[in-house]
Scaffold this active site. Structure first.
Site, PDB file in Angstrom:
ATOM      1  N   MET A   1     -10.073  -6.721   6.646  1.00  0.00           N
ATOM      2  CA  MET A   1      -9.273  -5.626   7.202  1.00  0.00           C
ATOM      3  C   MET A   1      -8.720  -6.045   8.562  1.00  0.00           C
ATOM      4  O   MET A   1      -9.457  -6.555   9.413  1.00  0.00           O
ATOM      5  CB  MET A   1     -10.126  -4.374   7.359  1.00  0.00           C
ATOM      6  CG  MET A   1     -10.473  -3.668   6.045  1.00  0.00           C
ATOM      7  SD  MET A   1      -9.034  -3.214   5.076  1.00  0.00           S
ATOM      8  CE  MET A   1      -8.307  -1.946   6.136  1.00  0.00           C
TER       9      MET A   1
ATOM     10  N   HIS B   1      -1.443  -1.472  -4.155  1.00  0.00           N
ATOM     11  CA  HIS B   1      -2.720  -1.322  -3.438  1.00  0.00           C
ATOM     12  C   HIS B   1      -2.934   0.165  -3.197  1.00  0.00           C
ATOM     13  O   HIS B   1      -2.189   0.802  -2.427  1.00  0.00           O
ATOM     14  CB  HIS B   1      -2.620  -2.089  -2.116  1.00  0.00           C
ATOM     15  CG  HIS B   1      -3.833  -2.017  -1.248  1.00  0.00           C
ATOM     16  ND1 HIS B   1      -4.911  -2.863  -1.378  1.00  0.00           N
ATOM     17  CD2 HIS B   1      -4.120  -1.181  -0.224  1.00  0.00           C
ATOM     18  CE1 HIS B   1      -5.809  -2.571  -0.446  1.00  0.00           C
ATOM     19  NE2 HIS B   1      -5.353  -1.559   0.269  1.00  0.00           N
TER      20      HIS B   1
ATOM     21  N   SER C   1       0.867  -1.182   0.000  1.00  0.00           N
ATOM     22  CA  SER C   1       0.000   0.000   0.000  1.00  0.00           C
ATOM     23  C   SER C   1       0.904   1.233   0.000  1.00  0.00           C
ATOM     24  O   SER C   1       1.890   1.293   0.735  1.00  0.00           O
ATOM     25  CB  SER C   1      -0.866   0.007   1.270  1.00  0.00           C
ATOM     26  OG  SER C   1      -1.211   1.355   1.599  1.00  0.00           O
TER      27      SER C   1
ATOM     28  N   ASP D   1      -5.084   3.157  -1.832  1.00  0.00           N
ATOM     29  CA  ASP D   1      -6.133   3.421  -0.838  1.00  0.00           C
ATOM     30  C   ASP D   1      -6.908   4.693  -1.160  1.00  0.00           C
ATOM     31  O   ASP D   1      -6.406   5.793  -0.977  1.00  0.00           O
ATOM     32  CB  ASP D   1      -5.498   3.534   0.555  1.00  0.00           C
ATOM     33  CG  ASP D   1      -5.049   2.170   1.068  1.00  0.00           C
ATOM     34  OD1 ASP D   1      -3.866   2.026   1.428  1.00  0.00           O
ATOM     35  OD2 ASP D   1      -5.894   1.251   1.083  1.00  0.00           O
TER      36      ASP D   1
ATOM     37  N   MET E   1      -9.904   7.131  -0.265  1.00  0.00           N
ATOM     38  CA  MET E   1     -10.740   7.473   0.891  1.00  0.00           C
ATOM     39  C   MET E   1     -11.527   8.751   0.591  1.00  0.00           C
ATOM     40  O   MET E   1     -10.982   9.704   0.033  1.00  0.00           O
ATOM     41  CB  MET E   1      -9.866   7.714   2.129  1.00  0.00           C
ATOM     42  CG  MET E   1      -9.025   6.521   2.526  1.00  0.00           C
ATOM     43  SD  MET E   1      -8.068   6.872   4.014  1.00  0.00           S
ATOM     44  CE  MET E   1      -6.942   5.476   3.985  1.00  0.00           C
TER      45      MET E   1
ATOM     46  N   ASP F   1      -5.173  -6.718   5.098  1.00  0.00           N
ATOM     47  CA  ASP F   1      -4.714  -5.343   4.885  1.00  0.00           C
ATOM     48  C   ASP F   1      -4.761  -4.563   6.202  1.00  0.00           C
ATOM     49  O   ASP F   1      -5.819  -4.392   6.793  1.00  0.00           O
ATOM     50  CB  ASP F   1      -5.642  -4.685   3.852  1.00  0.00           C
ATOM     51  CG  ASP F   1      -5.292  -3.243   3.576  1.00  0.00           C
ATOM     52  OD1 ASP F   1      -6.164  -2.514   3.052  1.00  0.00           O
ATOM     53  OD2 ASP F   1      -4.155  -2.837   3.892  1.00  0.00           O
TER      54      ASP F   1
ATOM     55  N   HIS G   1      -8.541   0.240  -3.294  1.00  0.00           N
ATOM     56  CA  HIS G   1      -9.281  -0.138  -2.077  1.00  0.00           C
ATOM     57  C   HIS G   1     -10.206   1.028  -1.782  1.00  0.00           C
ATOM     58  O   HIS G   1      -9.767   2.073  -1.288  1.00  0.00           O
ATOM     59  CB  HIS G   1      -8.282  -0.381  -0.935  1.00  0.00           C
ATOM     60  CG  HIS G   1      -8.944  -0.660   0.382  1.00  0.00           C
ATOM     61  ND1 HIS G   1      -8.240  -0.676   1.559  1.00  0.00           N
ATOM     62  CD2 HIS G   1     -10.236  -0.929   0.712  1.00  0.00           C
ATOM     63  CE1 HIS G   1      -9.074  -0.945   2.554  1.00  0.00           C
ATOM     64  NE2 HIS G   1     -10.290  -1.094   2.065  1.00  0.00           N
TER      65      HIS G   1
ATOM     66  N   MET H   1     -12.502   2.983   0.103  1.00  0.00           N
ATOM     67  CA  MET H   1     -13.060   3.269   1.428  1.00  0.00           C
ATOM     68  C   MET H   1     -13.978   4.485   1.263  1.00  0.00           C
ATOM     69  O   MET H   1     -13.640   5.619   1.646  1.00  0.00           O
ATOM     70  CB  MET H   1     -11.923   3.537   2.430  1.00  0.00           C
ATOM     71  CG  MET H   1     -11.160   2.258   2.764  1.00  0.00           C
ATOM     72  SD  MET H   1      -9.570   2.524   3.531  1.00  0.00           S
ATOM     73  CE  MET H   1      -8.562   2.750   2.065  1.00  0.00           C
TER      74      MET H   1
HETATM   75  C1  DX5 Z   1      -5.843   1.544   5.842  1.00  0.00           C
HETATM   76  C2  DX5 Z   1      -5.472   1.052   4.441  1.00  0.00           C
HETATM   77  C3  DX5 Z   1      -4.330   0.076   4.461  1.00  0.00           C
HETATM   78  C4  DX5 Z   1      -3.075   0.672   5.081  1.00  0.00           C
HETATM   79  C5  DX5 Z   1      -2.007  -0.391   5.189  1.00  0.00           C
HETATM   80  O1  DX5 Z   1      -7.102   2.154   5.794  1.00  0.00           O
HETATM   81  O2  DX5 Z   1      -6.573   0.405   3.849  1.00  0.00           O
HETATM   82  O3  DX5 Z   1      -4.052  -0.330   3.105  1.00  0.00           O
HETATM   83  O4  DX5 Z   1      -2.606   1.712   4.271  1.00  0.00           O
HETATM   84  O5  DX5 Z   1      -0.883   0.239   5.731  1.00  0.00           O
HETATM   85  P1  DX5 Z   1      -0.123  -0.421   6.982  1.00  0.00           P
HETATM   86  O6  DX5 Z   1       0.459  -1.708   6.431  1.00  0.00           O
HETATM   87  O7  DX5 Z   1       0.914   0.599   7.332  1.00  0.00           O
HETATM   88  O8  DX5 Z   1      -1.155  -0.661   8.028  1.00  0.00           O
HETATM   89 ZN    ZN Z   2      -6.073  -0.644   2.013  1.00  0.00          ZN
END
Ligand code: DX5
Ligand code: ZN
Length: 217
Positions: free
Chosen positions: A139, A34, A9, A36, A38, A173, A68, A70
C-alpha cells in the site's frame, strides 16, 4: 504469475453506476478491475461487499476482478467472493492470526491470493508467506480513501522485494498516477492500481496506456 498489469480502482468512480464505470475502464484498456471492499472496522470507511460484486459480475461476465479486502475478518468473505467469480482475493495480513490457512482456503475456493500490508507494516512480515501467496500488495497510502498523496518511502519495500524475489508479482496501490508511476516501475512493481488518476481523467485510455508503457520499460 498473474498476467495483468494495470488495474484501475473504482473507489472514486460513480458507484451508483459501477457496471458502466467498470466497462468504460475495460474499454479504455484496463487489464483488471480493483474493487475496494471496506468493512468500516479494519479501515474507517465503508464501501461495498460481495453482494454488489456478484451483481457487477452479472453485468461483466468475464473481466478480471481483484477484491482488495480491507476487512477485519478476511476468512469470512472467501466463499461469497468466490461465488462472484472473482479471480484475485487480496487481503490485509494485519488482523490475521493464521495467514497460511487463509491463503489455502482462498486457493481452494479457486481464486489467486494476494497479501496486502499497510504503510506502517514492515515488509519482513510477509517474507514467510511469499511461497504460498500469488502476489504481494504494498500500500502506498493508508487504506480507507481514494485521492490521497503517494507515500514515496514505500518504494524501499518494493525495491527490497524485487531484488530478493525477481519473479514475484508486486502490486502498488494508492496515489499512483502519471507523476508517480516512474518510481513504482523503477522500484520493480509490476501490477499497478490507479484510482483517481484514471477515473478522474477526461481521457482514461491515455492514462492507462501511459501507465502500462512506463511499467513495461
Ligand atoms: C485505498 C484503496 C485504493 C485507492 C486507490 O484504500 O485501497 O485502491 O482507491 O485510489 P487512488 O489511486 O485515488 O489513491
Ligand atoms: Zn485498493
Amino acid at each position: 504469475k498473474i498476467h495483468a498489469q494495470i488495474g484501475p480502482s473504482i473507489l472514486n468512480a460513480d458507484l451508483s453506476r459501477l457496471a458502466e464505470e467498470s466497462q468504460k475502464l475495460l474499454d479504455a484498456g484496463a487489464d483488471y478491475i480493483h474493487l475496494d471492499v471496506m468493512d468500516g472496522t479494519f479501515v474507517p470507511n465503508i464501501t461495498f461487499g460481495h453482494p454488489l460484486v456478484k451483481c457487477l459480475r452479472k453485468n461483466i461476465p468475464n473481466a478480471f476482478f481483484e477484491t482488495h479486502m480491507m476487512v477485519q475478518e478476511p476468512e469470512k468473505w472467501i466463499k461469497p467472493t468466490a461465488d462472484a467469480e472473482v479471480q484475485l482475493y487480496t487481503f490485509h495480513i494485519e488482523p490475521c492470526t493464521d495467514v497460511p490457512s487463509i491463503c489455502r482456503k482462498v486457493q481452494e475456493a479457486g481464486m489467486k491470493v494476494g497479501l496486502a500490508i499497510k504503510p506502517n507494516t514492515s515488509v519482513n512480515t510477509v517474507v514467510e508467506y511469499i511461497d504460498i501467496a500469488d502476489m504481494i500488495l504494498i500500500m502506498t497510502v493508508e487504506p480507507g480513501f481514494g485521492g490521497q498523496k503517494f507515500l514515496t518511502d514505500m518504494m524501499e519495500k518494493v525495491r527490497w522485494l524485487r531484488s530478493n524475489y525477481p519473479s514475484l508479482d508486486i502490486e502498488v496501490d494508492g496515489g499512483v498516477g502519471l507523476d508517480t508511476i516512474e518510481q513504482c516501475a523503477e522500484a520493480g512493481a509490476n501490477m499497478i492500481v490507479s484510482g483517481t488518476a484514471v477515473t478522474g481523467s477526461t481521457d482514461p485510455k491515455s492514462v492507462i496506456t501511459k501507465l502500462r508503457e512506463t511499467v513495461k520499460n
